[in-house]
Design an enzyme around this catalytic site. Structure first.
Site, short mmCIF file in Angstrom:
data_model
loop_
_atom_site.label_atom_id
_atom_site.label_comp_id
_atom_site.label_asym_id
_atom_site.label_seq_id
_atom_site.Cartn_x
_atom_site.Cartn_y
_atom_site.Cartn_z
CD GLU A 292 22.56 7.45 60.48
OE1 GLU A 292 23.06 7.22 61.59
OE2 GLU A 292 23.12 7.19 59.42
N PRO A 293 17.29 9.07 63.26
CG PRO A 293 15.23 10.13 62.98
CD PRO A 293 16.59 9.99 62.35
N GLY A 294 16.08 6.70 65.58
CA GLY A 294 15.43 5.39 65.73
C GLY A 294 14.44 5.46 66.87
NE ARG A 295 16.80 5.77 72.78
CZ ARG A 295 17.24 4.63 73.32
NH1 ARG A 295 16.45 3.92 74.05
NH2 ARG A 295 18.48 4.24 73.13
NE ARG A 332 16.34 0.03 75.79
CZ ARG A 332 16.06 1.05 76.58
NH1 ARG A 332 14.89 1.10 77.22
NH2 ARG A 332 16.91 2.03 76.74
CE1 TYR A 336 22.40 -1.44 76.72
CE2 TYR A 336 20.02 -1.33 76.43
CZ TYR A 336 21.28 -1.58 75.92
OH TYR A 336 21.41 -1.95 74.61
CB CYS A 363 15.53 -20.09 84.23
SG CYS A 363 14.05 -21.02 83.87
CE1 TYR A 393 18.01 0.48 69.09
CE2 TYR A 393 16.97 2.32 70.21
CZ TYR A 393 17.81 1.84 69.24
OH TYR A 393 18.44 2.71 68.39
C1 LIG Z 1 21.76 3.39 67.12
C2 LIG Z 1 22.08 4.27 66.00
C3 LIG Z 1 21.13 5.19 65.55
C4 LIG Z 1 19.79 5.38 66.21
O1 LIG Z 1 19.90 5.91 67.48
P1 LIG Z 1 18.59 6.32 68.31
O2 LIG Z 1 19.11 6.66 69.64
O3 LIG Z 1 17.69 5.15 68.32
O4 LIG Z 1 17.98 7.49 67.61
C5 LIG Z 1 21.44 5.94 64.43
N1 LIG Z 1 22.63 5.81 63.79
C6 LIG Z 1 23.57 4.93 64.20
C7 LIG Z 1 24.83 4.82 63.44
C8 LIG Z 1 23.33 4.15 65.31
O5 LIG Z 1 24.27 3.29 65.72
#
Ligand SMILES: *Cc1c(COP(=O)(O)O)cnc(C)c1O
Length: 434
Positions: A292-295, A332, A336, A363, A393
């Site tokens: 499950e890639p997001g970033r 971000r 972090y 502010c 993000y």
């Molecule tokens: C955040 C998350 C992702 C995505 O993570 P990335 O670092 O953006 O690739 C995939 N699966 C789950 C369950 C997550 O919480």
């Protein structure tokens, strides 16, 4: 001379270009603050995964885009046409995918605290898979699936006890998590046994997610071994044959030039080799693999553009360049301390001797994008600055803090640009107020 974290960023005669287009021109056309997204880069990043999956994993294996990284309607036709699935963690994300006609059978619904409403709507929309985090949720899904006369496909979310950043083989700290059921404590086994007794639950396998912005060499390999070992154990104890294992998201991206760049295609090959070997050793059939890639799909496809408002020099202290956005569009650094490459949009070919903190207009003293950015001499009100690698993000974490309007999102492709999320207006903000 400025250095760029990604090759879709260039300097032409001192001017900043993104996805082959003049950033200054785009800022003039659409206003600032502005999110830019590079469609070809998103597609390229998707293909790295889909091609590696086709090459290395059993049929049916698929990468799912983690919607939380960047969620608006226009992302879904891209993800769909690249043959990826989508994972969602809320009704907001689910209904955005639905509104964009994303195929619901390719959606995976996550979350550690799903409500009854989440579950009923997910079942009404026939989402392909629910990643079940806990027993409470499992019973609600069984009850609601029974009402509808269906069996709902699920995966159980487990915590394999792997720390992606410390390299400890088993970091019990990560057993202590609000997500999932721990393998180590026996709770994962317990939940599996419960799932197998419920008539309207169709258990396909197991899910884990060990972390985000992962660079360590073998995090996914170690997670795969723990997960597959658990699968083999469950098969021995209950006869249940795991059909699917989802390894979650997390490969890191380059925010600054000193970050390593991850060769995701070969990393996936290495994960696959470990999976082949481990399944053989354990004597189990190789399951369908999900990730499950997001970033790593959207981060380097994004850039944010701002207009400088104030340049403040405090003799003996620090310099500040304040602009028209900030933590409301990119929280971000405030959250972090995240690193970013920030660039002037003009004079990139000149020396950049003026070091200043790039700060926002909220502010809040913590409202900063980056503490030490190199600007050209004489940077002033009206000049443009850009933050690179903001595709993940940023828009999805943006807020209306200080009643700031959310910036527009503009998608770039083949020299053309189009608004995919329009800029918020006062009317939008006031529309919920009675
Ligand atoms: C955040 C998350 C992702 C995505 O993570 P990335 O670092 O953006 O690739 C995939 N699966 C789950 C369950 C997550 O919480």
């Amino acid at each position: 001379m400025a250095k760029f974290p990604c090759n879709n960023i260039e300097e032409r005669d001192g001017d900043l270009y993104f996805a082959g287009q003049s950033v200054e021109k785009l800022a003039k056309q659409y206003g600032t603050p502005l999110y830019l997204m590079d469609e070809d880069r998103i597609r390229h990043n998707c293909r790295v995964y889909t091609e590696a999956f086709a090459k290395h994993f059993v049929k049916g294996s698929r990468p799912y885009f983690a919607s939380k990284a960047c969620c608006f309607k226009a992302i879904y036709p891209i993800i769909e046409s690249e043959d990826m699935g989508a994972d969602v963690v809320s009704l907001g994300e689910l209904l955005t995918a639905k509104a964009a006609h994303f195929p619901m059978e390719r959606v995976c619904f996550h979350g550690n605290s799903k409500t009854d409403e989440d579950i009923t709507i997910a079942l009404d929309l026939a989402v392909g898979c629910i990643v079940v985090d806990n027993a409470e949720e499992l019973y609600v899904i069984d009850r609601e699936a029974k009402k509808r006369g269906i069996k709902q496909k699920i995966l159980l979310r487990l915590t394999p006890g792997i720390d992606p950043h410390t390299y400890a083989a088993v970091a019990t700290g990560l057993v202590d998590s609000k997500f999932g059921s721990a393998i180590e404590t026996g709770q994962a086994e317990e939940l599996t046994k419960v799932a197998l007794t419920l008539p309207h639950i169709d258990l396909h396998g197991f899910h884990c997610h060990v972390g985000s912005q992962v660079f360590a060499e073998d995090v996914f390999e170690r997670a795969a071994v723990v997960m597959l070992t658990f699968c083999a154990e469950m098969q021995k104890k209950t006869g249940f044959v795991t059909r699917e294992v989802d390894l979650g998201g997390g490969y890191g991206v380059r925010y600054v030039e000193s970050d390593p760049s991850v060769d995701i295609a070969s990393r996936i090959g290495e994960v696959a080799a470990v999976i082949h070997k481990t399944c053989k050793e354990l004597g189990i059939a190789e399951p369908i693999i999900g990730m499950e890639p997001g970033r790593s799909i959207v981060a380097d496809a994004g850039m944010t553009v701002y207009t400088v408002q104030t340049v403040k020099k405090i003799p003996g202290y620090k310099n500040y360049v304040a602009m028209d956005g900030g933590m409301a569009d990119n929280p971000r650094f405030a959250l972090y301390g995240s690193k970013y490459t920030c660039l002037p949009v003009k004079n990139l070919d000149k020396p950049l001797p003026f070091i200043a903190a790039l700060v926002g207009r909220c502010c809040e003293s913590g409202d900063m994008i980056q503490p030490d950015i190199a600007f050209p001499e004489g940077i002033k009100r009206g000049d443009l600055v850009a933050t690179c690698t903001t595709g993940a993000y940023n828009f999805s974490m943006s807020s209306n803090y200080n009643r700031l309007y959310r910036p527009a999102v503009v998608m770039l492709k083949d020299g053309a640009s189009r608004i995919v999320v329009r800029r918020q207006t006062a009317e939008d903000l006031l529309s919920l107020d009675e």
